[in-house]
Design a protein around this motif. Structure first.
Motif, PDB file in Angstrom:
ATOM      1  N   THR A  26       0.816  -1.212   0.000  1.00  0.00           N
ATOM      2  CA  THR A  26       0.000   0.000   0.000  1.00  0.00           C
ATOM      3  C   THR A  26       0.852   1.265   0.000  1.00  0.00           C
ATOM      4  OG1 THR A  26      -1.746   1.214   1.173  1.00  0.00           O
ATOM      5  CG2 THR A  26      -0.159   0.031   2.519  1.00  0.00           C
ATOM      6  N   VAL A  27       0.303   2.330  -0.598  1.00  0.00           N
ATOM      7  CA  VAL A  27       0.973   3.631  -0.578  1.00  0.00           C
ATOM      8  C   VAL A  27       0.236   4.611   0.334  1.00  0.00           C
ATOM      9  CG1 VAL A  27       1.877   3.277  -2.907  1.00  0.00           C
ATOM     10  CG2 VAL A  27      -0.283   4.536  -2.599  1.00  0.00           C
ATOM     11  N   ARG A  67      -0.733   3.304  -6.602  1.00  0.00           N
ATOM     12  CA  ARG A  67      -1.032   2.178  -5.716  1.00  0.00           C
ATOM     13  C   ARG A  67      -0.695   0.860  -6.395  1.00  0.00           C
ATOM     14  NH1 ARG A  67      -6.097  -0.576  -6.572  1.00  0.00           N
ATOM     15  NH2 ARG A  67      -7.103   0.171  -8.474  1.00  0.00           N
ATOM     16  N   PRO A  68      -0.559  -0.207  -5.615  1.00  0.00           N
ATOM     17  CA  PRO A  68      -0.330  -1.521  -6.216  1.00  0.00           C
ATOM     18  C   PRO A  68      -1.599  -2.065  -6.855  1.00  0.00           C
ATOM     19  CG  PRO A  68      -0.601  -1.740  -3.850  1.00  0.00           C
ATOM     20  CD  PRO A  68      -0.577  -0.260  -4.140  1.00  0.00           C
ATOM     21  N   VAL A  69      -1.417  -2.922  -7.830  1.00  0.00           N
ATOM     22  CA  VAL A  69      -2.542  -3.589  -8.501  1.00  0.00           C
ATOM     23  C   VAL A  69      -2.197  -5.073  -8.612  1.00  0.00           C
ATOM     24  CG1 VAL A  69      -3.903  -3.751 -10.619  1.00  0.00           C
ATOM     25  CG2 VAL A  69      -3.126  -1.510  -9.807  1.00  0.00           C
ATOM     26  N   MET A  70      -3.140  -5.927  -8.261  1.00  0.00           N
ATOM     27  CA  MET A  70      -2.882  -7.361  -8.338  1.00  0.00           C
ATOM     28  C   MET A  70      -2.935  -7.850  -9.777  1.00  0.00           C
ATOM     29  SD  MET A  70      -4.422  -9.413  -5.070  1.00  0.00           S
ATOM     30  CE  MET A  70      -6.058  -8.705  -4.967  1.00  0.00           C
ATOM     31  N   PHE A 125     -14.338  -6.274   5.211  1.00  0.00           N
ATOM     32  CA  PHE A 125     -13.244  -5.887   4.318  1.00  0.00           C
ATOM     33  C   PHE A 125     -13.344  -4.421   3.934  1.00  0.00           C
ATOM     34  CE2 PHE A 125     -10.499  -5.353   0.801  1.00  0.00           C
ATOM     35  CZ  PHE A 125      -9.464  -6.253   1.022  1.00  0.00           C
ATOM     36  N   HIS A 126     -12.256  -3.698   4.237  1.00  0.00           N
ATOM     37  CA  HIS A 126     -12.207  -2.259   4.003  1.00  0.00           C
ATOM     38  C   HIS A 126     -11.482  -1.964   2.691  1.00  0.00           C
ATOM     39  CE1 HIS A 126     -11.951   1.944   4.518  1.00  0.00           C
ATOM     40  NE2 HIS A 126     -11.711   2.008   5.819  1.00  0.00           N
ATOM     41  N   HIS A 127     -12.247  -1.697   1.629  1.00  0.00           N
ATOM     42  CA  HIS A 127     -11.653  -1.153   0.406  1.00  0.00           C
ATOM     43  C   HIS A 127     -11.067   0.207   0.776  1.00  0.00           C
ATOM     44  CE1 HIS A 127     -15.167   1.569   0.081  1.00  0.00           C
ATOM     45  NE2 HIS A 127     -15.804   0.530   0.609  1.00  0.00           N
ATOM     46  N   HIS A 128      -9.871   0.516   0.278  1.00  0.00           N
ATOM     47  CA  HIS A 128      -9.170   1.693   0.791  1.00  0.00           C
ATOM     48  C   HIS A 128      -8.308   2.302  -0.296  1.00  0.00           C
ATOM     49  CE1 HIS A 128      -6.670   4.187   3.433  1.00  0.00           C
ATOM     50  NE2 HIS A 128      -7.448   3.862   4.464  1.00  0.00           N
ATOM     51  N   MET A 129      -8.298   3.611  -0.362  1.00  0.00           N
ATOM     52  CA  MET A 129      -7.437   4.309  -1.307  1.00  0.00           C
ATOM     53  C   MET A 129      -5.980   3.919  -1.072  1.00  0.00           C
ATOM     54  SD  MET A 129      -9.353   6.138  -3.294  1.00  0.00           S
ATOM     55  CE  MET A 129      -8.161   7.249  -4.061  1.00  0.00           C
ATOM     56  N   GLY A 130      -5.258   3.679  -2.175  1.00  0.00           N
ATOM     57  CA  GLY A 130      -3.849   3.355  -2.079  1.00  0.00           C
ATOM     58  C   GLY A 130      -3.546   1.884  -1.923  1.00  0.00           C
ATOM     59  N   THR A 131      -4.593   1.039  -1.875  1.00  0.00           N
ATOM     60  CA  THR A 131      -4.410  -0.398  -1.697  1.00  0.00           C
ATOM     61  C   THR A 131      -4.852  -1.148  -2.954  1.00  0.00           C
ATOM     62  OG1 THR A 131      -6.614  -0.935  -0.828  1.00  0.00           O
ATOM     63  CG2 THR A 131      -4.999  -0.078   0.737  1.00  0.00           C
ATOM     64  N   ILE A 140      -7.348  -3.138  -3.241  1.00  0.00           N
ATOM     65  CA  ILE A 140      -8.813  -3.185  -3.369  1.00  0.00           C
ATOM     66  C   ILE A 140      -9.330  -1.776  -3.154  1.00  0.00           C
ATOM     67  CG2 ILE A 140     -10.969  -4.248  -2.635  1.00  0.00           C
ATOM     68  CD1 ILE A 140      -9.064  -6.300  -3.697  1.00  0.00           C
ATOM     69  N   GLU A 141      -9.579  -1.079  -4.247  1.00  0.00           N
ATOM     70  CA  GLU A 141      -9.959   0.334  -4.194  1.00  0.00           C
ATOM     71  C   GLU A 141     -11.201   0.625  -5.024  1.00  0.00           C
ATOM     72  OE1 GLU A 141      -6.831   3.602  -4.573  1.00  0.00           O
ATOM     73  OE2 GLU A 141      -7.975   3.929  -6.427  1.00  0.00           O
ATOM     74  N   THR A 142     -11.308   0.012  -6.184  1.00  0.00           N
ATOM     75  CA  THR A 142     -12.368   0.336  -7.140  1.00  0.00           C
ATOM     76  C   THR A 142     -13.567  -0.601  -7.017  1.00  0.00           C
ATOM     77  OG1 THR A 142     -11.532  -1.144  -8.853  1.00  0.00           O
ATOM     78  CG2 THR A 142     -10.592   1.084  -8.764  1.00  0.00           C
ATOM     79  N   ALA A 143     -14.660  -0.218  -7.672  1.00  0.00           N
ATOM     80  CA  ALA A 143     -15.850  -1.061  -7.691  1.00  0.00           C
ATOM     81  C   ALA A 143     -15.561  -2.415  -8.329  1.00  0.00           C
ATOM     82  CB  ALA A 143     -16.975  -0.348  -8.443  1.00  0.00           C
ATOM     83  N   ALA A 144     -14.782  -2.417  -9.404  1.00  0.00           N
ATOM     84  CA  ALA A 144     -14.456  -3.677 -10.081  1.00  0.00           C
ATOM     85  C   ALA A 144     -13.678  -4.612  -9.157  1.00  0.00           C
ATOM     86  CB  ALA A 144     -13.662  -3.398 -11.350  1.00  0.00           C
TER      87      ALA A 144
END
Length: 316
Positions: free
Chosen positions: A109-110, A121-124, A152-158, A160-164
């Motif tokens: 995470t950033v 941010r990272p992307v899987m 589960f907390h979707h969070h900016m910079g991680t 898991i951030e977007t709806a997709a």
């Protein structure tokens, strides 16, 4: 549907940036949270970690313990290893009777890097996703067996951030992996909280209610700010002080029968945004929006607001 309204100490003291309210005594935070109307609070770094001491301290201010943040590293370790790493935190939540854990995947995470744009941010990768989903599904089942579910907390910079990404997470896991709906992080990410709420209301088991100042969010994107700079500059605020339509976001939850906490959690610089003033505004706006959406406050919370005593039991 009944709910309770809580808050988070981050408006008084920011754990990621101690210079924001680091000198504010914990007792000030707790007293003002109660004064604003809240009947519960999430964990901050200044809180005691002994369950009995924690419950006693919060109870002296008319507050219940809701839950606390955990940053996971499931991209890098197994479910078994993650469970071992979270054990002290999980045991604290269990002992205090918490039903959910605020859980985020923070590997790479950033969010805590002041000089790195949140956009970086990272992307899987496609290869990572199946492994990650298998691990978090297993972890969710193990935690549910112990009585505390993943929120589960979707969070900016991680990752898991977007709806997709939220869709992929929930499509690939069972009901033991719940969703923490955070209105502010969704809007900041360019998503519609009402749409996510409509699609995943049956999986939402915790709510963070924060608002967004759209003019600040626009600067974040245009000038490539970091997440922490965005916070300092005021991208987030409390319900009623930004652009989020809370009635639209909460109505699907009411229709789905959501019962639990709604937590006002808005990172701000307390030197710029007086915590008590903003906490009170957030409480009043969220209470009104929740009522319009079809919720009502839990009777015990209403009694507490009138000054009646509430019972608290420490889980053993």
């Amino acid at each position: 549907m009944t709910i309770r309204l809580g808050t988070n100490p981050i408006a008084w003291s920011n754990d990621d940036m101690p210079e924001l309210g680091g000198d504010t005594p914990l007792k000030t935070c707790l007293a003002q949270a109660s004064e604003a109307g809240f009947t519960g609070i999430e964990k901050g770094n200044k809180f005691p970690t002994d369950p009995a001491a924690l419950v006693e301290l919060l109870g002296s201010h008319g507050l219940d313990f809701i839950s606390g943040w955990y940053g996971a590293e499931l991209r890098r370790r197994s479910a078994k290893a993650e469970l071992a790493a979270m054990r002290p935190h999980l045991d604290l939540l269990k002992a205090c009777g918490c039903e959910v854990m605020v859980f985020a995947e923070t590997s790479g995470t950033v969010q805590g890097l002041i000089d790195v744009p949140v956009a970086e941010r990272p992307v899987m990768s496609a290869e990572e996703w199946p492994v990650f989903l298998e691990r978090i599904d297993e972890l969710g089942k193990r935690m549910a067996d112990e009585g505390v579910r993943i929120a589960f907390h979707h969070h900016m910079g991680t990752v898991i951030e977007t709806a997709a990404e939220i869709d992929r997470l929930l499509d690939g896991t069972g009901p033991e992996v719940g969703l923490l709906l955070d209105t502010g992080h969704l809007v900041f990410a360019g998503e519609d909280p009402a749409a996510i709420s409509e699609r995943w209301a049956h999986r939402v088991n915790h709510v963070h209610a924060k608002d967004v100042r759209p003019h600040v969010a626009a600067r974040v994107r245009a000038e490539r700010w970091s997440f922490l700079k965005s916070v300092v500059e005021g991208v987030y605020t409390v319900p009623g002080d930004g652009c989020v339509d809370f009635v639209a976001a909460l109505t699907p939850l009411a229709q789905a029968g959501y019962r639990g906490w709604m937590v006002v959690e808005a990172e701000q610089d307390p030197a710029k945004a007086n915590p008590l003033t903003y906490a009170t505004l957030g409480y009043r706006h969220l209470a009104a929006a929740a009522g319009e959406a079809g919720f009502r406050l839990d009777p015990s919370a209403e009694a507490a607001a009138r000054g009646a005593p509430r019972s608290r039991a420490l889980a053993v």
